[in-house]
Design an enzyme around this catalytic site. Sequence first.
Site, PDB file in Angstrom:
ATOM      1  N   ARG A  75       0.856  -1.198   0.000  1.00 53.67           N
ATOM      2  CA  ARG A  75       0.000   0.000   0.000  1.00 53.67           C
ATOM      3  C   ARG A  75       0.888   1.243   0.000  1.00 53.67           C
ATOM      4  NH1 ARG A  75      -1.518   1.572   4.675  1.00 53.67           N
ATOM      5  NH2 ARG A  75      -2.340  -0.415   5.415  1.00 53.67           N
ATOM      6  N   TYR A  85     -16.331  17.583 -15.066  1.00 57.13           N
ATOM      7  CA  TYR A  85     -16.585  16.141 -15.133  1.00 57.13           C
ATOM      8  C   TYR A  85     -17.634  15.779 -14.074  1.00 57.13           C
ATOM      9  CZ  TYR A  85     -15.801  11.134 -14.666  1.00 57.13           C
ATOM     10  OH  TYR A  85     -15.984   9.777 -14.583  1.00 57.13           O
ATOM     11  N   ASP A 104      -7.153  19.281 -13.788  1.00 52.54           N
ATOM     12  CA  ASP A 104      -7.500  17.946 -14.294  1.00 52.54           C
ATOM     13  C   ASP A 104      -7.108  17.928 -15.773  1.00 52.54           C
ATOM     14  OD1 ASP A 104      -8.752  15.709 -15.399  1.00 52.54           O
ATOM     15  OD2 ASP A 104     -10.522  15.864 -14.116  1.00 52.54           O
ATOM     16  N   LYS A 119      -7.894   6.980 -19.087  1.00 51.23           N
ATOM     17  CA  LYS A 119      -8.233   7.495 -20.413  1.00 51.23           C
ATOM     18  C   LYS A 119      -7.002   7.445 -21.333  1.00 51.23           C
ATOM     19  CE  LYS A 119     -11.982   8.135 -18.051  1.00 51.23           C
ATOM     20  NZ  LYS A 119     -12.325   9.384 -17.378  1.00 51.23           N
TER      21      LYS A 119
HETATM   22  C1  LIG Z   1     -12.825   9.785 -16.111  1.00 52.72           C
HETATM   23  C2  LIG Z   1     -12.520  11.124 -15.577  1.00 52.72           C
HETATM   24  C3  LIG Z   1     -12.292  11.323 -14.200  1.00 52.72           C
HETATM   25  C4  LIG Z   1     -12.432  10.210 -13.186  1.00 52.72           C
HETATM   26  O1  LIG Z   1     -11.478   9.218 -13.370  1.00 52.72           O
HETATM   27  P1  LIG Z   1     -11.742   7.642 -13.067  1.00 52.72           P
HETATM   28  O2  LIG Z   1     -10.449   7.035 -13.487  1.00 52.72           O
HETATM   29  O3  LIG Z   1     -12.914   7.222 -13.874  1.00 52.72           O
HETATM   30  O4  LIG Z   1     -11.997   7.524 -11.603  1.00 52.72           O
HETATM   31  C5  LIG Z   1     -11.976  12.602 -13.778  1.00 52.72           C
HETATM   32  N1  LIG Z   1     -11.892  13.639 -14.653  1.00 52.72           N
HETATM   33  C6  LIG Z   1     -12.109  13.477 -15.971  1.00 52.72           C
HETATM   34  C7  LIG Z   1     -12.012  14.657 -16.868  1.00 52.72           C
HETATM   35  C8  LIG Z   1     -12.425  12.220 -16.473  1.00 52.72           C
HETATM   36  O5  LIG Z   1     -12.659  12.080 -17.782  1.00 52.72           O
END
Ligand SMILES: *Cc1c(COP(=O)(O)O)cnc(C)c1O
Length: 379
Positions: A46, A98, A170, A195
Site C-alpha cells: 500500500r 466532469y 485535471d 483514459k
Molecule cells: C474519467 C474522468 C475522471 C475520473 O477518473 P476515473 O479514473 O474514472 O476515476 C476525472 N476527470 C475526468 C475529466 C475524467 O474524464
Amino acid sequence: MKFNTKTIHAGVHPDPATGAIMTPIYQTSTYAQSAPGEHKGFEYSRTHNPTRTQLQDNLAALEGAKHGLCFSSGMAAIDAVVKLLAPGDEVVSTNDLYGGSYRIFTKIFEHYGIKFHFVDMGNLDEVKKCINAKTKLIWAETPTNPLLRIVDIEAISAIAKEAGALLCVDNTFASPYLQNPMKWGADIVMHSVTKYLNGHSDVVMGALVFDSDDLLERLSFIQNSCGGTPGPQDCFLVLRGIKTLHLRMQRHCENGKAVAHYLANHPKVSKVYWPGFESHPNHDVATRQMNDFGGMMSFTLHGDSIEEAHAVISKTKLFTLAESLGGVESLSGHPASMTHASIPKEEREKAGLKDSLIRLSVGIEDVDDLIEDLAQAIG
Ligand SMILES: *Cc1c(COP(=O)(O)O)cnc(C)c1O
C-alpha cells in the site's frame, strides 16, 4: 530527454536482478526485512511497490514534474487532493466539470464543511469574485467535458497565487502529450490514467503529479493512510500503454481534425465543439497552451432532442456507445443521459449543455471508416 523518448524510458530501468528490459510486475504485498526496520525501501505494497514507483516516476517526467503518485482511480486521486483541505475551506471550480468531480465535491465533501463555487472559468472576473480568505484550492479542467471549453491556465494560476490557493488542473482530456499545466503555473496536475495515458480501455487508475516536496509529504501520507492505491498488474499495463502515448495521440489528433471538419459541414449538425476551429471562442488560448487539439469533440443536432441524439448514437457501428474516452477505439456518449446525468437539468442548461449533445472520443482507426460510420448514422 524529449517527450517521445520519455514515454518509453523515463522513470524505468532494466531489472537489477535479471536485466529484464520491461518493468516486472512485483505481485507482492510485503517484503523481507533482514532485521526489524531494515529493508530495501519497500515494506508493504500500500505504501510502496516497485512497479508503481516506476510508473509514478514516468508520469512525473511526462508532465515535467518532480513527483508522481498513483491512485486506484481518477476519483481516488481527486479525493486525495480535497483531503488536503479542512472544514471551512473553500474551493473555486469550473461549472463545466466532469460529472464525477461535481458529485464528489457536492455529495461527499460539502458534508465535511468544505464549500465549492462553480463558475465559468473563461470569465476571470467571475473567478475573482468567488475568492476570499478561505479559498484554498482552485480546481480547473481543460479542455472541459463535454463542451471542450479551454481554461487559460496561466491566467487562473495568477489568481491562485495572489489568493495563496493551490491550483490543481485535471489534465485528463489533454494528456501530457497535448498540455503540461505546470508549465503555466499549476501546482498539481491530476489525471484519470484510465483514459489517454493508459489508452487501451483495460485499466481504471488515477494520478497526481507536482513539484513541491511539502505536497509529496502530505499527499503520500494521504495516499498511504486512505489506501486508494493501484495494484502492480495495473501499473504494468499502464507503463506498457504509455510507451505508445505519443504515437496514439498524434493519430487521435489527425483523426479528430478530420472528423470535426466533416461534422462541421454536415447539414444536420448544428454545432461542433472542438478547440481546433478558429471560430472556437478560446481558440487562441488553446493554440498557445496546447501542442495540438486532440480527438475529443461534441456536436449538437438541429432538432436538439434527446430522441434525435439517441437515434444517431444507436446507429453507429464503429463508434461504440459507452462511458469513458481516450482509448484506441472510438466511443460515443450522450452526456445528458450518461456522464452528466448526476448534474441536475437546470445546472446542465446553465452550463450550456444541450439535450442533443453527443460527445465523441475519436479513436485511432482508419479515419475513412470513422467518417463513413458517422455518415450512415446521422443520415
Ligand atoms: C474519467 C474522468 C475522471 C475520473 O477518473 P476515473 O479514473 O474514472 O476515476 C476525472 N476527470 C475526468 C475529466 C475524467 O474524464
